[in-house]
Design an enzyme around this catalytic site. Structure first.
Site: not given
Ligand code: 2M8
Length: 444
Positions: A176, A412
């Site tokens: 992101d 994470e």
């Molecule tokens: C993160 O992205 C989401 C938006 O899609 C967020 O920050 O709210 C990223 O690391 C993405 O790659 C990942 O799929 C998601 C859920 O783990 O989190």
């Protein structure tokens, strides 16, 4: 599967499975218990790869729940919302996805995509399940869905037929707030009235230091509003969308997934050649158009400016190696770059590689996709190193992934300078890919 594990590793396997059990809702696996309560597309693909090592039924249910929320035009959504969980921004109402005639009527979703790892996950589930009648039935169910998903990407996101698909939001890359997007974000000068009103939920769950800054969120939200205002009509969006990027990792994963789709069609007695041709076209396009000879890496291409994005992320090395795109000589130079202190492959730190050049402009050891170690990128890299015969490096990376999870927990992401875990704890794809590393025979 490995018959006997060292006791400390057997305990780690038990803990990783517990993380996935904890996040399992009965229908899908939350990426993280508090920060990410809904179903995310590439998380589910990666989690299914983990489940494929020990629970085919769960892997099939995970993917089926995502596939059942597909759009009529083939789009697999980034998020499938679970209406039981409200606390996430942007939620259902901000997306207005159901204003698109293509949105599904029975599921609430976002209106963008994520990297296409799904055909790869399906193939792995099939192979690891022993290829019996039930597994074949799952392939038969998944095949047309995967075909229309990939057709959507090539039809809507590659209008010139170059073999490279574009993404139109940083969230579509999965990375992101990577420094790769900085030049585009800076170009996006917003007037106050253009910034939608919104309230973030993420910084209530984890430290704000670990997350994107609010200027980035303003632009994330602006782009969502931009798509909604155009009714998610791709032809209208691409006319003046300020963010249109041919991303190296996204296209590399698509290329490999196309090969997996070819394999699925072969198993089902269908003609694999259209998928094989498309995969090779994408491989050639990445190798010809995205290669940066000076720095021995691949670079994303900004379709709005018409220029390569000179930002050095490890995904740009991991993706093409994973998909077998560079020739031996290019691969050798890429591995040499990974071995430098910029990424630290096999180095004294003993941690997996950083997501962004540690000496690069905009690097942060803790802020999300601006430098921390991510297990999925390292898992792609490990596969790529195996593919090119860098067995020692691959084994070292496998060991480093496992040690990091054992010593720090299933976070994470991790600080590449200290190894300390950040972001969400009990993070599903970290647990799932650690299981894959632990339960698969190295090199198999
Ligand atoms: C993160 O992205 C989401 C938006 O899609 C967020 O920050 O709210 C990223 O690391 C993405 O790659 C990942 O799929 C998601 C859920 O783990 O989190």
């Amino acid at each position: 599967m490995v018959a006997v594990l060292r006791p400390d590793l057997a305990e780690l396997v038990r803990q990783a499975k517990m993380v996935l059990d904890f996040n399992w809702t009965g229908e899908y696996t939350k990426p993280g218990p508090r920060l990410y309560p809904h179903q995310w597309s590439w998380d589910s693909g990666l989690v299914a790869i983990g489940y494929s090592c020990y629970d085919t039924g769960r892997a099939v249910r995970e993917l089926t729940h995502l596939f059942d929320a597909r759009w009529k035009n083939g789009l697999l959504p980034q998020i499938v919302f679970d209406p039981r969980f409200g606390r996430y921004f942007p939620g259902i109402d901000f997306w207005h996805a159901d204003e698109s005639p293509d949105a599904p009527s029975h599921a609430k979703t976002s209106g963008i995509v994520q990297p296409p790892v799904h055909a790869t996950a399906v193939m792995r589930v099939y192979r690891r399940s022993g290829e019996g009648a039930q597994a074949r039935a799952f392939l038969e169910y998944a095949y047309p869905i995967l075909r229309s998903w990939h057709d959507y990407l090539y039809r809507e996101r590659d209008p010139e037929g170059e073999g490279l698909v574009y993404i139109r939001h940083p969230w579509e890359s999965g990375m992101d707030n990577s420094p790769m997007w900085d030049s585009i974000m800076m170009r996006l000068q917003l007037r106050p009235e253009e910034i939608p009103t919104y309230q973030r939920a993420d910084t209530h769950a984890v430290s704000a230091e670990d997350r994107p800054v609010s200027a980035e969120y303003d632009r994330f939200a602006y782009l969502v509003r931009f798509f909604a205002d155009r009714g998610y009509d791709e032809a209208r969006i691409r006319q003046d969308c300020p963010f249109l990027v041919q991303d190296v990792l996204f296209n590399s994963l698509l290329c490999e997934a196309e090969r997996d789709l070819a394999e699925i069609s072969r198993v089902l007695g269908e003609d694999p050649s259209p998928f094989e041709r498309r995969a090779e076209k994408t491989a050639r396009a990445i190798d010809r158009r995205l290669w940066d000879e000076e720095h021995a890496t691949y670079l994303d291409h900004d379709l709005v400016s018409g220029c390569p994005i000179h930002a050095y992320a490890s995904s740009n090395l991991a993706g093409p190696l994973y998909a077998g795109i560079p020739g031996e000589e290019r691969a050798r130079r890429m591995v040499a770059l990974l071995e430098t202190p910029c990424f630290g492959l096999g180095g004294a730190h003993g941690t997996p590689v950083a997501s962004y050049d540690r000496y690069g402009y905009g690097f942060s050891p803790v802020r999300y996709w601006r430098g921390p170690v991510w297990i999925n990128v390292n898992w792609f890299l490990m596969r790529g190193l195996e593919r090119y015969g860098y067995g020692e490096h691959a084994a070292g990376l496998r060991g480093a992934i496992v040690s990091l999870c054992r010593d720090e927990g299933f976070y994470e992401y991790f600080d590449p300078t200290t190894g300390m875990g950040h972001g969400s704890d009990l993070f599903s794809w970290t647990a799932a890919l650690a299981l894959d590393c632990l339960l698969e025979n190295p090199g198999a």
